[in-house]
Enzyme design. Structure first.
Site, PDB file in Angstrom:
ATOM      1  CB  THR A  27      27.495  39.195  13.996  1.00 38.69           C
ATOM      2  OG1 THR A  27      28.286  38.246  13.297  1.00 38.69           O
ATOM      3  CG2 THR A  27      28.389  39.873  15.008  1.00 38.69           C
ATOM      4  CB  SER A  41      37.033  41.839  13.419  1.00 40.53           C
ATOM      5  OG  SER A  41      35.655  42.095  13.648  1.00 40.53           O
ATOM      6  CE1 TYR A  56      29.694  44.692  13.382  1.00 41.20           C
ATOM      7  CE2 TYR A  56      30.581  42.589  12.640  1.00 41.20           C
ATOM      8  CZ  TYR A  56      29.509  43.406  12.882  1.00 41.20           C
ATOM      9  OH  TYR A  56      28.238  42.950  12.646  1.00 41.20           O
ATOM     10  CG  HIS A  57      33.004  39.804  14.351  1.00 40.93           C
ATOM     11  ND1 HIS A  57      33.871  40.045  13.313  1.00 40.93           N
ATOM     12  CD2 HIS A  57      31.854  39.369  13.784  1.00 40.93           C
ATOM     13  CE1 HIS A  57      33.278  39.756  12.163  1.00 40.93           C
ATOM     14  NE2 HIS A  57      32.057  39.349  12.408  1.00 40.93           N
ATOM     15  CE  LYS A 103      26.923  44.032  15.381  1.00 41.64           C
ATOM     16  NZ  LYS A 103      25.722  44.862  15.349  1.00 41.64           N
TER      17      LYS A 103
END
Ligand SMILES: NC(=O)c1ccc[n+]([C@@H]2O[C@H](COP(=O)([O-])OP(=O)(O)OC[C@H]3O[C@@H](n4cnc5c(N)ncnc54)[C@H](O)[C@@H]3O)[C@@H](O)[C@H]2O)c1
Length: 384
Positions: free
Chosen positions: A143, A179, A181-182, A185
């Site tokens: 992302t 976050s 989540y990020h 990644k």
């Protein structure tokens, strides 16, 4: 080509499978249905109804005349990844990750799950490639959110020149994710870079912006729909606003709405991935790709959705609500794009406004499914 799609049951995985199968490629899909379960966990569902995988595969055969292979399995299970890598695919597309920032911010358990699922899955794939199929092109979906919103142009490269004190060296392009989540990644990207450096694996690491849309040219029948998430946890911003508009809910702009992101439609996303698969990097190369068409602020998006809705006779208002996220609301934003334009992508300027109108028209027949979940539109997860 023989192509494995990890995460075939998802928003991007299913239309990519249809595209590849329609163009005569052999597709093997893997999924553990975790997104279906996660969406159910927060009390939601896809606004567009989607069948079971068996029904989807049958529909693909009946409507398009294509066969797609499917294995139900978890990418964090090395046995599953090994099994498909033994097929020595030309490429693997890795979508099989927990993809929601709010879901990762719910509590410690959800943060841990996001890290385990995403980081271990990617590690399994690079090890299986090294041991069983080192020439396979690994195309991993990351992302643009890995970088945050730095006050410089974001290079589309792995490394960048840095001068610290009076010495100069190459460092990894700096990242500041917003976050758990990020961050998962970010660690994925580091691990992919390292695997490439250690073992010479061929990798395309795509950094994509939020995707919006309901269709691709292959989705010509209701039974071929891809999922469309619209709730506070799983929906991406444009999809959420369109869903809010069709039920007359005010559009929920977080804070000032001046946050800028690079957006891409589902159709452009699938076209871009197809181009990257059919134009792989050199063997042993680690290729970074920035995948988005247009950068807009969130408030601009809200106005575009509101105006498109008005053209269809729907009046919607825009509400600025307290931002549940911890993010800069005013900032510079310019991720450089060279790879996809050099392959001919993003040449024609598409009309973003008319695409939003098509989305609204596509979801209007299913507005009762959104209306039924009206109570889970406002954000429930806070970053602090
Ligand atoms: N949709 C976007 O706007 C967007 C933007 C940038 C990046 N991405 C990334 O692209 C990828 C695909 O996104 P999407 O919107 O299609 O997400 P999605 O959740 O709809 O699809 C992911 C699929 O992977 C499966 N999956 C997850 N973990 C798995 C595991 N351990 N084993 C097997 N299957 C597993 C899920 O069940 C789901 O079907 C994700 O990695 C996401 O982070 C998405």
């Amino acid at each position: 080509m023989k192509i494995v799609i990890f995460g075939i049951d998802g928003y991007l995985g299913w239309p990519l499978a249809l595209r590849l199968a329609a163009r005569g490629h052999d597709v093997i899909g893997v999924d553990n249905y975790s997104t279906r379960r996660g969406v159910e966990e927060v009390g939601s569902w896809s606004a567009l109804p989607i069948g079971t995988m068996e029904e989807r595969l049958r529909a693909a055969k009946e409507v398009m005349g294509v066969d797609i292979s499917f294995i139900e399995g978890d990418v964090t299970d090395y046995g599953v990844v090994k099994k498909v890598m033994q097929e020595k695919p030309d490429a693997v597309v890795h979508f099989a990750e927990q993809k929601s920032a709010p879901y990762s911010m719910m509590d410690l358990d959800h943060a841990k799950y996001t890290f385990t699922n995403n980081i271990i899955g990617t590690l399994n794939i690079v090890y299986a490639a090294r041991d069983l199929s080192p020439r396979t092109h690994i195309l991993k979906m990351g992302t643009l959110g890995e970088y945050g919103t730095p006050n410089f142009d974001i290079p589309e490269t792995a490394m960048v020149k840095a001068i610290i004190g009076d010495r100069e060296d190459e460092i990894v392009v700096p990242r500041w994710a917003g976050s758990w989540y990020h961050w998962s990644k970010v660690y994925d990207s580091y691990n992919l870079m390292y695997a490439n450096k250690l073992w010479g694996l061929t990798v395309t690491d795509i950094h994509q912006g939020p995707v919006y849309g309901t269709r691709t040219p292959e989705i010509i029948d209701e039974r071929l729909f891809t999922r469309f998430d619209f709730d506070d946890v799983w929906g991406t911003v444009i999809n959420r606003y369109c869903a809010q508009a069709v039920i007359g809910h005010p559009l929920t702009v977080y804070g000032s709405g001046k946050q800028i992101r690079g957006f891409i439609s589902l159709e452009d996303s699938i076209d871009s991935i197809y181009l990257l698969l059919t134009h792989p990097p050199e063997e042993g190369e680690y290729r970074v790709v920035h995948q988005y068409r247009e950068a807009h602020s969130v408030i601009e998006i809200a106005h575009i959705v509101r105006n498109a809705a008005a053209e269809l006779g729907m009046e919607v208002s825009i509400d600025h609500i307290q931002n549940p996220r911890a993010e800069k609301e005013e900032h510079y934003y310019n991720p450089i794009r060279r790879v996809l334009p050099s392959l001919g992508m993003f040449g024609l300027r598409k009309d973003f406004r008319s695409e939003v109108k098509v989305m609204l028209q596509d979801i209007i027949p299913y507005r009762h499914r959104i209306e039924e979940k009206r109570s889970i539109i406002m954000p429930r997860v806070r970053w602090r």
